[in-house]
Design a protein around this motif. Sequence first.
Motif, PDB file in Angstrom:
ATOM      1  N   LYS A   1       0.804  -1.212   0.000  1.00  0.00           N
ATOM      2  CA  LYS A   1       0.000   0.000   0.000  1.00  0.00           C
ATOM      3  C   LYS A   1       0.846   1.276   0.000  1.00  0.00           C
ATOM      4  O   LYS A   1       0.454   2.294  -0.517  1.00  0.00           O
ATOM      5  N   PHE A   2       2.025   1.210   0.620  1.00  0.00           N
ATOM      6  CA  PHE A   2       2.839   2.415   0.828  1.00  0.00           C
ATOM      7  C   PHE A   2       4.229   2.295   0.211  1.00  0.00           C
ATOM      8  O   PHE A   2       4.768   1.198   0.090  1.00  0.00           O
ATOM      9  N   ASP A   3       4.769   3.455  -0.153  1.00  0.00           N
ATOM     10  CA  ASP A   3       6.162   3.491  -0.642  1.00  0.00           C
ATOM     11  C   ASP A   3       7.140   3.261   0.501  1.00  0.00           C
ATOM     12  O   ASP A   3       8.210   2.697   0.318  1.00  0.00           O
ATOM     13  N   LEU A   4       6.760   3.732   1.696  1.00  0.00           N
ATOM     14  CA  LEU A   4       7.676   3.709   2.828  1.00  0.00           C
ATOM     15  C   LEU A   4       6.916   3.518   4.142  1.00  0.00           C
ATOM     16  O   LEU A   4       5.874   4.134   4.346  1.00  0.00           O
ATOM     17  N   SER A   5       7.460   2.673   4.997  1.00  0.00           N
ATOM     18  CA  SER A   5       6.940   2.529   6.369  1.00  0.00           C
ATOM     19  C   SER A   5       7.959   3.126   7.328  1.00  0.00           C
ATOM     20  O   SER A   5       9.125   2.722   7.328  1.00  0.00           O
ATOM     21  N   ILE A   6       7.525   4.096   8.131  1.00  0.00           N
ATOM     22  CA  ILE A   6       8.402   4.737   9.128  1.00  0.00           C
ATOM     23  C   ILE A   6       8.024   4.186  10.493  1.00  0.00           C
ATOM     24  O   ILE A   6       6.861   4.257  10.905  1.00  0.00           O
ATOM     25  N   ILE A   7       9.009   3.622  11.187  1.00  0.00           N
ATOM     26  CA  ILE A   7       8.753   2.936  12.464  1.00  0.00           C
ATOM     27  C   ILE A   7       9.359   3.727  13.624  1.00  0.00           C
ATOM     28  O   ILE A   7      10.544   4.078  13.598  1.00  0.00           O
ATOM     29  N   ILE A   8       8.533   4.000  14.629  1.00  0.00           N
ATOM     30  CA  ILE A   8       8.970   4.770  15.799  1.00  0.00           C
ATOM     31  C   ILE A   8       8.522   4.050  17.062  1.00  0.00           C
ATOM     32  O   ILE A   8       7.355   3.657  17.179  1.00  0.00           O
ATOM     33  N   VAL A   9       9.446   3.865  18.004  1.00  0.00           N
ATOM     34  CA  VAL A   9       9.100   3.289  19.308  1.00  0.00           C
ATOM     35  C   VAL A   9       9.009   4.432  20.315  1.00  0.00           C
ATOM     36  O   VAL A   9       9.903   5.270  20.410  1.00  0.00           O
TER      37      VAL A   9
ATOM     38  N   ASP B   1       7.722  -2.232   1.202  1.00  0.00           N
ATOM     39  CA  ASP B   1       8.984  -2.968   1.023  1.00  0.00           C
ATOM     40  C   ASP B   1      10.142  -2.248   1.700  1.00  0.00           C
ATOM     41  O   ASP B   1      11.213  -2.823   1.878  1.00  0.00           O
ATOM     42  N   TYR B   2       9.943  -0.957   2.044  1.00  0.00           N
ATOM     43  CA  TYR B   2      11.035  -0.135   2.592  1.00  0.00           C
ATOM     44  C   TYR B   2      10.696   0.299   4.014  1.00  0.00           C
ATOM     45  O   TYR B   2       9.592   0.791   4.276  1.00  0.00           O
ATOM     46  N   LEU B   3      11.657   0.113   4.912  1.00  0.00           N
ATOM     47  CA  LEU B   3      11.462   0.454   6.319  1.00  0.00           C
ATOM     48  C   LEU B   3      12.456   1.529   6.741  1.00  0.00           C
ATOM     49  O   LEU B   3      13.662   1.385   6.520  1.00  0.00           O
ATOM     50  N   LEU B   4      11.937   2.585   7.352  1.00  0.00           N
ATOM     51  CA  LEU B   4      12.786   3.611   7.952  1.00  0.00           C
ATOM     52  C   LEU B   4      12.581   3.565   9.464  1.00  0.00           C
ATOM     53  O   LEU B   4      11.485   3.807   9.952  1.00  0.00           O
ATOM     54  N   PHE B   5      13.646   3.211  10.183  1.00  0.00           N
ATOM     55  CA  PHE B   5      13.593   3.170  11.641  1.00  0.00           C
ATOM     56  C   PHE B   5      14.063   4.516  12.191  1.00  0.00           C
ATOM     57  O   PHE B   5      15.173   4.964  11.883  1.00  0.00           O
ATOM     58  N   LEU B   6      13.214   5.153  12.981  1.00  0.00           N
ATOM     59  CA  LEU B   6      13.559   6.438  13.594  1.00  0.00           C
ATOM     60  C   LEU B   6      13.306   6.381  15.086  1.00  0.00           C
ATOM     61  O   LEU B   6      12.277   5.862  15.523  1.00  0.00           O
ATOM     62  N   ASN B   7      14.211   6.937  15.877  1.00  0.00           N
ATOM     63  CA  ASN B   7      13.940   7.109  17.299  1.00  0.00           C
ATOM     64  C   ASN B   7      12.900   8.206  17.499  1.00  0.00           C
ATOM     65  O   ASN B   7      12.781   9.120  16.668  1.00  0.00           O
TER      66      ASN B   7
END
Length: 302
Positions: free
Chosen positions: A3-11, A93-99
């Motif tokens: 569904k998305f070009d990019l998934s941004i992950i934040i904990v 398909d693309y994951l961006l991990f951010l604090n």
Amino acid sequence: MNKFDLSIIIVSYNTKKITIDCLNSIINSLKDSSLKYEIIVVDNGSKDDSVPAIKKLKSKIKNQNVNISIIENKTNIGFGKANNKAAKNANSDYLLFLNSDIIVLNSAIEKLYNFYKQNEKTFNFLGGKLLNKDKTPQPSCGPMYNLPIIFAHLFLRGDYWGLTRYSPNKLKEVDWISGACFLTKKKYFEKLGGFDEKIFMYMEEIDLFYRAKKQGLKIFFYPEAQFIHLGSASSGGRTYPIIQVYRGLIYFYKKHHSQLSIFLLKIMLKLKALVAINIGKITKNNYLTKTYEEAYQIVKMA
């Protein structure tokens, strides 16, 4: 099809204001972008009304290109486990991990994403350039934590001399990049089994990239995409990070290195702790004494 070009992950963990500032900076950074993206926030049982604040922000978003979803954990399950949970739920398909204590500058996310896509045959993991609040460079990549590097870090002010961690001004292949900001493809993260969930916090990226290098995956640092990283926002002072780094180093060495290496590591960690304890006693610095007494006990019990 994703569904998305990019998934941004934040904990997120008890960092309401910082997390909201981070989310706003992401949305602002991508407001003129055609990227379709999702932000997955994993909240580790925050008690500071973080979740209602994130939901309120979500309700105000009018941009059709962005979706915010929240995974609510009842307890603090740790950084690695929370990131792994989000990665499994990612619709890209693309994951961006951010604090959660990252502030995105200008179009840094789009720069990082575009550069990755243009060069994804060259590398597998890409880290951005982290800056302190005053926009001075923050050392955020470096060589693998072998014994000489750990010695330099503990006793020779290795960061100051650029031996242990640094912040290059040119594209550079490195052994590790900061877990506070990196981009990869979901398939590579899954190939490695994600973060080691036995590492609660700190050292998890060192372990991840050590395993990545062993599998022939390439890690690069890209200075054109710049982010402010406030640092240790959810750890409540300096004692906790020191204790977790001690635990993380011992775990990492037990997992990947020989008995002799573990023995030498323990000697160095004990020596560092004893030096710090004595300095703390001489200068009447209670924080230093107590922190390193606890650190010493961790090594002793390991």
